[in-house]
Scaffold this motif. Structure first.
Motif, PDB file in Angstrom:
ATOM      1  N   GLN A   1       0.789  -0.981  -0.045  1.00  0.00           N
ATOM      2  CA  GLN A   1       0.080  -0.030   0.023  1.00  0.00           C
ATOM      3  C   GLN A   1       0.954   1.176   0.066  1.00  0.00           C
ATOM      4  O   GLN A   1       0.497   2.281  -0.725  1.00  0.00           O
ATOM      5  N   ARG A   2       2.072   1.224   0.836  1.00  0.00           N
ATOM      6  CA  ARG A   2       2.868   2.302   0.713  1.00  0.00           C
ATOM      7  C   ARG A   2       3.419   2.476  -0.560  1.00  0.00           C
ATOM      8  O   ARG A   2       3.429   4.035  -1.131  1.00  0.00           O
ATOM      9  N   CYS A   3       3.581   1.587  -1.400  1.00  0.00           N
ATOM     10  CA  CYS A   3       4.394   1.976  -2.864  1.00  0.00           C
ATOM     11  C   CYS A   3       3.276   2.404  -3.554  1.00  0.00           C
ATOM     12  O   CYS A   3       3.440   3.318  -4.470  1.00  0.00           O
ATOM     13  N   ILE A   4       1.738   1.804  -3.505  1.00  0.00           N
ATOM     14  CA  ILE A   4       0.603   2.238  -4.236  1.00  0.00           C
ATOM     15  C   ILE A   4       0.456   3.919  -3.928  1.00  0.00           C
ATOM     16  O   ILE A   4       0.288   4.589  -4.859  1.00  0.00           O
ATOM     17  N   ASP A   5       0.476   4.242  -2.746  1.00  0.00           N
ATOM     18  CA  ASP A   5       0.304   5.556  -2.312  1.00  0.00           C
ATOM     19  C   ASP A   5       1.433   6.440  -2.957  1.00  0.00           C
ATOM     20  O   ASP A   5       1.286   7.626  -3.343  1.00  0.00           O
ATOM     21  N   ALA A   6       2.619   5.953  -3.112  1.00  0.00           N
ATOM     22  CA  ALA A   6       3.917   6.735  -3.590  1.00  0.00           C
ATOM     23  C   ALA A   6       3.688   7.018  -5.000  1.00  0.00           C
ATOM     24  O   ALA A   6       4.363   7.800  -5.659  1.00  0.00           O
ATOM     25  N   ASN A   7       2.983   6.414  -5.922  1.00  0.00           N
ATOM     26  CA  ASN A   7       2.804   6.161  -7.298  1.00  0.00           C
ATOM     27  C   ASN A   7       1.240   6.535  -7.624  1.00  0.00           C
ATOM     28  O   ASN A   7       0.696   6.141  -8.542  1.00  0.00           O
ATOM     29  N   SER A   8       0.610   7.160  -6.717  1.00  0.00           N
ATOM     30  CA  SER A   8      -0.920   7.631  -6.814  1.00  0.00           C
ATOM     31  C   SER A   8      -1.033   8.636  -8.108  1.00  0.00           C
ATOM     32  O   SER A   8      -2.331   9.008  -8.467  1.00  0.00           O
ATOM     33  N   GLN A   9       0.024   9.165  -8.437  1.00  0.00           N
ATOM     34  CA  GLN A   9      -0.088  10.028  -9.580  1.00  0.00           C
ATOM     35  C   GLN A   9      -0.499   9.497 -11.061  1.00  0.00           C
ATOM     36  O   GLN A   9      -0.827   9.983 -11.883  1.00  0.00           O
ATOM     37  N   PHE A  10      -0.342   8.163 -10.879  1.00  0.00           N
ATOM     38  CA  PHE A  10      -0.407   7.252 -12.035  1.00  0.00           C
ATOM     39  C   PHE A  10      -1.838   6.814 -12.187  1.00  0.00           C
ATOM     40  O   PHE A  10      -2.466   6.397 -11.014  1.00  0.00           O
ATOM     41  N   ASN A  11      -2.451   6.569 -13.543  1.00  0.00           N
ATOM     42  CA  ASN A  11      -3.731   6.193 -13.790  1.00  0.00           C
ATOM     43  C   ASN A  11      -3.754   4.666 -13.578  1.00  0.00           C
ATOM     44  O   ASN A  11      -3.778   4.055 -14.720  1.00  0.00           O
TER      45      ASN A  11
END
Length: 347
Positions: free
Chosen positions: A87-97
């Motif tokens: 989840q931390r990695c998902i949050d860190a890449n939240s700018q992507f679609n």
């Protein structure tokens, strides 16, 4: 040099406008192939990198399947921390679609029936990549899952490689290093001779952690007898009773190779230093408190949160930046003593 000044420098060398440079770098059609090639060459000379794939991903959508088991009472020690890292990695890449679909199975072990349900769910949609955390798989489940994951879709597995596909990237702890670390500490700290009980994990694969710990202890101490006791991760009360019986024999040392066994060892010790040397696994509230009280001497933290983070990061790097998928990544464990037990879980 800022991004804008870099674009200007490239534009000046190419004799075009910044807009033209941007069009070339982003792959837009209103720029000739010859001009794009020239601008890309100049950009490379300037050391400027424009991630076309990351930029295009803001306009398109990727779909990623995340396969994980549901929570149980002890998931917080290890599995939940893997999930937190993801989840931390998902949050860190939240700018992507990116559309993340979480497909869960009940229980710690995935049977053929459970794998079949996951396969069915995977076939309902088209996914661009898959991340999975599965500890055990019977042969039939491996075959079914492998067929469902056939094709060019990148797959990353956390902890153990659950499929027969040769192109799956496996992110796991370096269990051999963990075992050698524990074995060295046991050999150095244990003052008396006698038995060393290693509470290992009863799994379909050998516990490399326990094997290396045993080898390291015996190579350093000829007065210690190492007894490997494989125990299931489930069956809490019966497993606890077994561990308690061994602890009450007061061996020279104990090493628990996983978090769940560590919890049971701490409970069996009952707040008293009954054993000369005690080494646990993973840093969590109970093991940290046991370190503070001197009930256990050290913890080998296999950093499950880092495994989860690196797994998702590897998958995103492949999908977004087109980084070649690595065959496997081993996360180096860390030694935690009372002196550094206040460090963060994933530092």
């Amino acid at each position: 040099m800022s991004r804008q000044s870099s674009l200007k420098s490239i534009a000046d060398k190419a004799g075009v406008s910044i807009t033209t440079v941007h069009r070339a770098l982003t792959g837009k059609k209103d720029c000739s192939a010859q001009m794009r090639e020239r601008i890309l060459a100049i950009a490379a000379e300037e050391g400027y990198e424009f991630n076309y794939y990351a930029a295009s991903l803001r306009r398109t959508r990727l779909k990623i399947a995340v396969i994980m088991g549901t929570h149980d009472r002890d998931s917080r020690f290890f599995v939940d921390r893997i999930a937190d890292g993801i989840q931390r990695c998902i949050d860190a890449n939240s700018q992507f679609n990116i559309d993340y679909r979480f497909l869960t199975y009940t229980g710690r072990d995935m049977t053929s029936a459970k794998a079949g349900q996951i396969v069915s769910d995977l076939k309902k949609e088209t996914f661009d990549g898959v991340l999975m955390h599965v500890l055990k798989l019977p042969d039939k489940a491996i075959e079914d899952l492998s067929k469902a994951l056939s094709g060019d879709m990148p797959v990353v597995a956390v902890e153990l490689n659950p499929t027969s596909r040769q192109d799956v990237c496996t992110i796991s702890t370096d269990n051999e290093v963990a075992g050698r670390m524990a074995g060295e500490i046991v050999a150095k700290l244990t003052r008396s001779s006698g038995k060393v009980y290693i509470f290992s994990q009863e799994m379909n694969l050998s516990d490399a952690n326990a094997i290396e710990a045993r080898r390291e202890i015996l190579s350093r101490r000829d007065d210690l007898e190492v007894v490997d006791i494989p125990l299931p991760l489930t069956g809490d009360e019966s497993v606890y009773s077994t561990i308690r019986d061994y602890v009450n024999q007061r061996p020279a040392a104990i090493y628990a190779t996983c978090a769940r066994h560590t919890v049971r060892v701490v409970k069996a010790l009952g707040g008293i230093k009954k054993v000369g040397t005690v080494i646990g696994s993973e840093l969590f509230d109970e093991s940290r408190e046991a370190l503070h009280k001197g009930i256990i001497d050290a913890v080998i933290d296999k950093r499950p949160g880092q495994m989860g983070y690196r797994a998702m990061d590897m998958l995103l790097a492949t999908l977004i930046r087109k980084v070649p998928m690595e065959r496997g990544i081993a996360i180096e464990p860390r030694l935690v003593l009372n002196a550094n037990s206040e460090c963060t879980y994933e530092g």
